[in-house]
Write a protein that holds these residues in place. Structure first.
Motif, mmCIF file in Angstrom:
data_model
loop_
_atom_site.group_PDB
_atom_site.id
_atom_site.type_symbol
_atom_site.label_atom_id
_atom_site.label_comp_id
_atom_site.label_asym_id
_atom_site.label_seq_id
_atom_site.Cartn_x
_atom_site.Cartn_y
_atom_site.Cartn_z
ATOM 1 N N MET A 1 63.455 41.264 34.599
ATOM 2 C CA MET A 1 62.117 41.116 34.076
ATOM 3 C C MET A 1 61.911 41.930 32.800
ATOM 4 N N HIS A 2 62.634 43.022 32.681
ATOM 5 C CA HIS A 2 62.452 43.882 31.515
ATOM 6 C C HIS A 2 63.086 43.289 30.255
ATOM 7 N N LEU A 3 63.923 42.298 30.443
ATOM 8 C CA LEU A 3 64.599 41.705 29.290
ATOM 9 C C LEU A 3 63.856 40.505 28.702
ATOM 10 N N LEU A 4 62.799 40.050 29.356
ATOM 11 C CA LEU A 4 62.108 38.855 28.870
ATOM 12 C C LEU A 4 61.454 39.068 27.509
ATOM 13 N N ALA A 5 60.764 40.172 27.326
ATOM 14 C CA ALA A 5 60.068 40.419 26.057
ATOM 15 C C ALA A 5 61.054 40.575 24.888
ATOM 16 N N PRO A 6 62.100 41.408 25.020
ATOM 17 C CA PRO A 6 63.037 41.496 23.886
ATOM 18 C C PRO A 6 63.786 40.189 23.623
ATOM 19 N N LEU A 7 64.147 39.477 24.695
ATOM 20 C CA LEU A 7 64.827 38.193 24.524
ATOM 21 C C LEU A 7 63.903 37.184 23.849
ATOM 22 N N GLY A 8 62.637 37.179 24.244
ATOM 23 C CA GLY A 8 61.659 36.295 23.608
ATOM 24 C C GLY A 8 61.465 36.627 22.139
ATOM 25 N N LEU A 9 61.451 37.918 21.830
ATOM 26 C CA LEU A 9 61.298 38.333 20.431
ATOM 27 C C LEU A 9 62.484 37.876 19.594
ATOM 28 N N VAL A 10 63.676 38.058 20.112
ATOM 29 C CA VAL A 10 64.880 37.651 19.374
ATOM 30 C C VAL A 10 64.897 36.142 19.175
ATOM 31 N N LEU A 11 64.554 35.393 20.227
ATOM 32 C CA LEU A 11 64.558 33.934 20.121
ATOM 33 C C LEU A 11 63.474 33.442 19.165
ATOM 34 N N THR A 12 62.321 34.070 19.184
ATOM 35 C CA THR A 12 61.254 33.701 18.258
ATOM 36 C C THR A 12 61.648 33.983 16.815
ATOM 37 N N LEU A 13 62.236 35.145 16.578
ATOM 38 C CA LEU A 13 62.672 35.471 15.216
ATOM 39 C C LEU A 13 63.786 34.548 14.740
ATOM 40 N N ALA A 14 64.684 34.170 15.658
ATOM 41 C CA ALA A 14 65.746 33.226 15.296
ATOM 42 C C ALA A 14 65.145 31.870 14.924
ATOM 43 N N GLY A 15 64.133 31.435 15.660
ATOM 44 C CA GLY A 15 63.469 30.181 15.345
ATOM 45 C C GLY A 15 62.756 30.234 14.007
ATOM 46 N N LEU A 16 62.096 31.345 13.737
ATOM 47 C CA LEU A 16 61.413 31.491 12.446
ATOM 48 C C LEU A 16 62.410 31.551 11.293
ATOM 49 N N PHE A 17 63.548 32.220 11.515
ATOM 50 C CA PHE A 17 64.596 32.239 10.496
ATOM 51 C C PHE A 17 65.125 30.826 10.254
ATOM 52 N N GLY A 18 65.280 30.055 11.324
ATOM 53 C CA GLY A 18 65.718 28.665 11.193
ATOM 54 C C GLY A 18 64.726 27.819 10.422
ATOM 55 N N LEU A 19 63.443 28.049 10.656
ATOM 56 C CA LEU A 19 62.425 27.317 9.895
ATOM 57 C C LEU A 19 62.469 27.675 8.418
ATOM 58 N N GLY A 20 62.682 28.950 8.122
ATOM 59 C CA GLY A 20 62.821 29.361 6.727
ATOM 60 C C GLY A 20 64.037 28.718 6.075
ATOM 61 N N ALA A 21 65.139 28.661 6.814
ATOM 62 C CA ALA A 21 66.342 28.018 6.292
ATOM 63 C C ALA A 21 66.114 26.528 6.080
ATOM 64 N N CYS A 22 65.363 25.920 6.972
ATOM 65 C CA CYS A 22 65.055 24.497 6.850
ATOM 66 C C CYS A 22 64.219 24.229 5.595
ATOM 67 N N ILE A 23 63.236 25.062 5.345
ATOM 68 C CA ILE A 23 62.404 24.918 4.155
ATOM 69 C C ILE A 23 63.248 25.111 2.899
ATOM 70 N N TRP A 24 64.091 26.142 2.909
ATOM 71 C CA TRP A 24 64.941 26.426 1.750
ATOM 72 C C TRP A 24 65.881 25.258 1.459
ATOM 73 N N ARG A 25 66.511 24.710 2.503
ATOM 74 C CA ARG A 25 67.416 23.584 2.301
ATOM 75 C C ARG A 25 66.665 22.344 1.824
ATOM 76 N N GLY A 26 65.470 22.124 2.364
ATOM 77 C CA GLY A 26 64.677 20.973 1.948
ATOM 78 C C GLY A 26 64.303 21.033 0.478
ATOM 79 N N VAL A 27 63.929 22.213 0.014
ATOM 80 C CA VAL A 27 63.588 22.375 -1.403
ATOM 81 C C VAL A 27 64.820 22.154 -2.274
ATOM 82 N N ARG A 28 65.967 22.681 -1.832
ATOM 83 C CA ARG A 28 67.209 22.476 -2.598
ATOM 84 C C ARG A 28 67.591 21.002 -2.663
#
Length: 70
Positions: A1-28
């Motif tokens: 149970m103690h790992l849910l918050a850090p795991l969620g944070l890492v997964l959320t940040l990975a998703g946001l990084f992916g969205l940024g990469a998607c925007i960058w590739r789309g502009v290119r």
């Protein structure tokens, strides 16, 4: 149970990084000198990355909320 918050944070940040990469590739892709058919095909392939990034961010946010509530 103690790992849910850090795991969620890492997964959320990975998703946001992916969205940024998607925007960058789309502009290119849009700024490239490719023919319109190839631009359309490249942007169509980019949809998979966009969907995966949004899904990862949503699941990560859900895990983060559950981890903080519990």
């Amino acid at each position: 149970m103690h790992l849910l918050a850090p795991l969620g944070l890492v997964l959320t940040l990975a998703g946001l990084f992916g969205l940024g990469a998607c925007i960058w590739r789309g502009v290119r892709i849009r700024r490239s000198a490719l023919p319109p058919a190839e631009v359309h095909a490249a942007l169509h392939r980019l949809i998979a990355l966009n969907l995966a990034s949004v899904g990862a961010a949503a699941i990560g946010l859900g895990l983060l909320v559950v981890g903080l509530v519990l």
